[in-house]
Design a protein around this motif. Structure first.
Motif, PDB file in Angstrom:
ATOM      1  N   SER A 238       0.830  -1.207   0.000  1.00 32.97           N
ATOM      2  CA  SER A 238       0.000   0.000   0.000  1.00 32.97           C
ATOM      3  C   SER A 238       0.865   1.258   0.000  1.00 32.97           C
ATOM      4  CB  SER A 238      -0.918  -0.005   1.224  1.00 32.97           C
ATOM      5  OG  SER A 238      -1.653   1.204   1.278  1.00 32.97           O
ATOM      6  N   LEU A 239       0.456   2.225  -0.847  1.00 32.97           N
ATOM      7  CA  LEU A 239       1.112   3.523  -0.871  1.00 32.97           C
ATOM      8  C   LEU A 239       0.192   4.599  -0.305  1.00 32.97           C
ATOM      9  CD1 LEU A 239       3.813   4.785  -1.701  1.00 32.97           C
ATOM     10  CD2 LEU A 239       2.808   5.296  -3.920  1.00 32.97           C
ATOM     11  N   GLU A 243      -4.016   3.770  -3.639  1.00 32.01           N
ATOM     12  CA  GLU A 243      -2.882   3.512  -4.514  1.00 32.01           C
ATOM     13  C   GLU A 243      -2.023   2.384  -3.949  1.00 32.01           C
ATOM     14  OE1 GLU A 243      -1.839   7.872  -6.376  1.00 32.01           O
ATOM     15  OE2 GLU A 243      -1.368   7.521  -4.263  1.00 32.01           O
ATOM     16  N   THR A 244      -1.581   1.525  -4.857  1.00 30.97           N
ATOM     17  CA  THR A 244      -0.758   0.380  -4.466  1.00 30.97           C
ATOM     18  C   THR A 244       0.448   0.284  -5.379  1.00 30.97           C
ATOM     19  OG1 THR A 244      -2.701  -0.829  -3.681  1.00 30.97           O
ATOM     20  CG2 THR A 244      -0.733  -2.128  -4.170  1.00 30.97           C
ATOM     21  N   LEU A 245       1.589   0.024  -4.808  1.00 27.53           N
ATOM     22  CA  LEU A 245       2.783  -0.219  -5.607  1.00 27.53           C
ATOM     23  C   LEU A 245       2.851  -1.702  -5.956  1.00 27.53           C
ATOM     24  CD1 LEU A 245       5.619   1.873  -3.894  1.00 27.53           C
ATOM     25  CD2 LEU A 245       4.454   2.349  -6.050  1.00 27.53           C
ATOM     26  N   VAL A 246       3.151  -1.973  -7.227  1.00 29.79           N
ATOM     27  CA  VAL A 246       3.367  -3.347  -7.681  1.00 29.79           C
ATOM     28  C   VAL A 246       4.843  -3.470  -8.026  1.00 29.79           C
ATOM     29  CG1 VAL A 246       2.719  -5.132  -9.330  1.00 29.79           C
ATOM     30  CG2 VAL A 246       1.034  -3.416  -8.614  1.00 29.79           C
ATOM     31  N   ILE A 268      10.780   1.977  -0.158  1.00 34.38           N
ATOM     32  CA  ILE A 268       9.320   2.111  -0.222  1.00 34.38           C
ATOM     33  C   ILE A 268       8.806   2.876   0.993  1.00 34.38           C
ATOM     34  CG2 ILE A 268       7.166   0.855  -0.398  1.00 34.38           C
ATOM     35  CD1 ILE A 268       9.077   0.636  -2.840  1.00 34.38           C
ATOM     36  N   ALA A 269       9.369   2.615   2.135  1.00 36.02           N
ATOM     37  CA  ALA A 269       8.915   3.290   3.362  1.00 36.02           C
ATOM     38  C   ALA A 269       9.238   4.775   3.350  1.00 36.02           C
ATOM     39  CB  ALA A 269       9.565   2.617   4.574  1.00 36.02           C
ATOM     40  N   SER A 270      10.188   5.209   2.521  1.00 38.68           N
ATOM     41  CA  SER A 270      10.578   6.612   2.482  1.00 38.68           C
ATOM     42  C   SER A 270       9.671   7.462   1.603  1.00 38.68           C
ATOM     43  CB  SER A 270      12.018   6.751   1.977  1.00 38.68           C
ATOM     44  OG  SER A 270      12.104   6.431   0.601  1.00 38.68           O
TER      45      SER A 270
END
Length: 273
Positions: A238-239, A243-246, A268-270
């Motif tokens: 999850s972003l 929105e979701t990152l694949v 990703i966490a940043s």
């Protein structure tokens, strides 16, 4: 004419012979021998014949050179026009390089990226950013990500396909392809089995298991697939609420590695706007 009495030649219109003095009446005139000879029809000669050969009428039989030149010039002109048309059509109908994207219509309906073979789309509307970023922030789909010095990032912009970001771990050369989907992570989790079925029915990859991993406080849904000796891992994270990152990682001869995404979890966490 000749005098009948003495045979002397007489001048035209003479009334008496200058040689013998006789009167030059009609009775005293003698026609030359060649005029009195009977003409044999079979021996008559066409006055236009010379040595039995009919001469060519230069005026009637002479080729019309001007007309011939015009015909040749016309043929050359038509051939040149035909060649020009063929070259123009060939230039206009150069086919565009097709994409090898094999996403099914069901994937498009679900709004998920489950592409399982390499996308070689060469759309001329793409805008590549060849700059590789390391040890600095990079912008991707309105989000900024901090790229550590141990990684290298490159963002490509596609007019129709959207942006994608490639991350490379310098230590082991592991590559990660990141895309953004406009769908919530919860919806993806609810369709996990559907995603697995879609991936397994594409005719290329066989499916492994779905596992859930937590890295840097974020849950990742990891799906594995295999084609011959190639293992492909898809991770969904999850972003935002919608929105979701694949993230896709591909490895060869190393087997399934559900922990591979721990390498990019700090990146990703940043993410922030």
């Amino acid at each position: 004419m000749q005098c009948k009495n003495c045979g002397a030649n007489l001048q035209e219109g003479a009334s008496f012979c200058m040689n013998c003095g006789k009167s030059c009446d009609q009775g005293t005139l003698v026609q030359p021998e060649f005029l009195t000879q009977e003409v044999i029809p079979s021996q008559q000669v066409n006055p236009t014949m010379q040595n039995g050969i009919q001469p060519m009428n230069n005026q009637n039989n002479r080729p019309n050179n001007k007309k011939m030149y015009l015909i040749i010039a016309g043929i050359i002109l038509v051939a040149a026009i035909a060649i020009a048309v063929v070259l123009w059509i060939d230039k206009k109908e150069v086919p565009a390089t097709p994409s090898t994207d094999t996403n099914s219509s069901s994937n498009q309906n679900s709004g998920l990226n489950t592409n399982t073979n390499t996308n070689t789309n060469t759309n001329s509307n793409s805008n590549f950013n060849d700059e590789k970023v390391s040890g600095a922030e990079v912008e991707f789909n309105d989000y900024k990500f901090m790229i550590p010095s141990t990684f290298e990032a490159e963002v490509d912009h596609w007019e129709y396909l959207g942006d994608d970001m490639e991350l490379v771990n310098k230590a082991n050369n592991n590559e990660f392809d990141v895309e953004l989907e406009k769908v919530s992570y919860s919806d993806i989790k609810n369709k996990s089995e559907e995603i697995k079925e879609e991936l397994s029915n594409d005719g290329f990859y066989t499916m492994g298991e779905i596992q859930y991993k937590t890295y840097n406080g974020k849950e990742y849904m990891v799906v594995s697939s295999k084609y011959n000796t190639i293992y492909r891992m898809h991770a969904y994270v999850s972003l935002s609420d919608s929105e979701t990152l694949v993230i896709e990682a591909e490895r060869e001869d190393y087997g399934e590695d559900y922990e591979i995404f721990s390498e990019i979890a700090p990146i990703i966490a940043s993410a922030h706007k």
